[in-house]
Design a protein around this motif. Structure first.
Motif, short mmCIF file in Angstrom:
data_model
loop_
_atom_site.label_atom_id
_atom_site.label_comp_id
_atom_site.label_asym_id
_atom_site.label_seq_id
_atom_site.Cartn_x
_atom_site.Cartn_y
_atom_site.Cartn_z
N ASN A 1 -2.29 29.01 34.57
CA ASN A 1 -3.39 29.43 33.57
C ASN A 1 -3.86 30.94 33.69
OD1 ASN A 1 -4.72 29.18 35.76
ND2 ASN A 1 -6.23 27.67 35.12
N SER A 2 -2.93 31.68 34.64
CA SER A 2 -3.37 32.97 34.83
C SER A 2 -2.37 33.97 34.48
CB SER A 2 -3.44 33.13 36.60
OG SER A 2 -4.34 32.21 37.25
N ILE A 3 -2.66 35.31 34.40
CA ILE A 3 -1.91 36.42 34.02
C ILE A 3 -2.17 37.61 35.13
CG2 ILE A 3 -3.77 37.39 32.49
CD1 ILE A 3 -1.48 38.14 30.34
N GLY B 1 1.84 35.95 47.27
CA GLY B 1 2.70 36.25 46.28
C GLY B 1 3.18 35.03 45.52
N SER B 2 3.75 33.89 46.41
CA SER B 2 4.05 32.55 45.72
C SER B 2 2.90 31.88 44.91
CB SER B 2 4.61 31.81 46.97
OG SER B 2 3.62 31.38 47.74
N ARG B 3 1.68 31.91 45.34
CA ARG B 3 0.51 31.39 44.46
C ARG B 3 0.57 32.25 43.25
NH1 ARG B 3 0.31 29.70 49.36
NH2 ARG B 3 -1.21 27.81 49.88
N LEU B 4 0.45 33.37 43.29
CA LEU B 4 0.43 34.18 42.10
C LEU B 4 1.47 33.85 41.19
CD1 LEU B 4 -0.93 37.62 43.31
CD2 LEU B 4 -2.23 36.04 42.02
N VAL B 5 2.60 33.98 41.51
CA VAL B 5 3.91 33.61 40.69
C VAL B 5 3.47 32.42 40.10
CG1 VAL B 5 6.29 33.23 40.64
CG2 VAL B 5 5.42 35.10 41.93
N GLU B 6 3.19 31.49 40.79
CA GLU B 6 3.16 29.83 40.29
C GLU B 6 1.94 29.79 39.22
OE1 GLU B 6 2.21 25.35 41.77
OE2 GLU B 6 2.90 26.88 43.23
N MET B 7 0.91 30.43 39.55
CA MET B 7 -0.52 30.51 38.76
C MET B 7 0.03 31.30 37.53
SD MET B 7 -3.22 31.41 41.91
CE MET B 7 -4.73 31.29 40.81
N CYS B 8 0.60 32.20 37.41
CA CYS B 8 1.09 32.99 36.10
C CYS B 8 2.23 32.42 35.15
CB CYS B 8 1.16 34.46 36.61
SG CYS B 8 -0.13 35.42 37.45
N GLY B 9 3.11 31.81 35.98
CA GLY B 9 4.17 31.35 35.20
C GLY B 9 4.84 32.32 34.27
#
Length: 230
Positions: free
Chosen positions: A89-91, A205-213
């Motif tokens: 749900n992030s960008i 980094g990995s959390r941000l990538v997963e959160m943004c899709g």
């Protein structure tokens, strides 16, 4: 002639008190989170500049990367209330300086705030420096960190701008990990690419990538410089 009466209040439910009294008990109005975010913006000194960054004054004509970023950003803002329920749900906007990353981030935030969604602005360098300077003050630390960890939407502007210390990484990880675990969205801008973010800290980094899709937007190109092209 049929004229609609314009309300003198931002919120007719609580008449801008931010609390509603029912049966002798006071409860927070749903507008309180938004009003709190607006107050923080005013105190931060960025409020006027923040509110001027809109989709309709963003120049997306110079480069395909700009157009793609604009399309993803407007789609994210338009569908936010449905997307907020999703895991991704992030960008995040990554890329070179003066490419429009911050403008698009703020344009999204303004659209959300106009629709009643509270967005808390976090200027990365200033906020992290302030937290580190007061890190021994437990009350201050917990209050400030709690604000960024639990707000409905967090906008982190210029993530990891400048020198990066272990304390910087620990603070960012604490905030992002809480939001990751609790499904709370972030809007992020950074000059660092994905591989560079992974080098700083793989967990972040990995959390941000997963959160943004699919809403991970890279903005790079010869013409992507607002200082040169207006």
């Amino acid at each position: 002639m049929n004229l609609e009466k314009v309300s003198e209040y931002k919120c007719d439910k609580c008449r801008d008190i931010t609390y509603i009294v029912e049966d002798g008990e006071a409860r927070e109005c749903e507008c309180k989170a938004l009003r709190d975010c607006e107050d923080i913006l005013r105190r931060s000194g960025v409020s006027d500049a923040f509110r001027k960054k809109r989709f309709d004054n963003f120049d997306f004509s110079r480069d395909k990367a700009t157009m793609d970023g604009y399309k993803i950003a407007t789609g994210y803002a338009l569908n936010f209330k449905e997307k907020e329920k999703d895991r991704d749900n992030s960008i995040m906007f990554i890329g070179q300086v003066w490419s429009g990353k911050t403008h698009l981030s703020l344009a999204i935030a303004n659209e959300l705030m106009d629709s009643g969604v509270g967005v808390l602005y976090m200027g990365y360098r200033e906020v992290v420096t302030g937290i580190k300077q007061n890190i021994m003050d437990e009350v201050y630390y917990n209050r400030v960190m709690g604000r960024y960890k639990s707000c409905r939407v967090l906008l982190i502007d210029d993530l990891f701008k400048g020198g990066i210390s272990k304390s910087d990484v620990n603070i960012v990880f604490e905030i992002l990990n809480f939001r990751y675990l609790n499904g709370l969205p972030v809007i992020v801008s950074s000059e660092l690419g994905v591989s560079e973010l992974m080098e700083v800290d793989e967990a972040i980094g990995s959390r941000l990538v997963e959160m943004c899709g699919a809403c991970l937007v890279e903005m790079r190109g010869k013409r992507l410089n607002y200082r040169l092209y207006g």
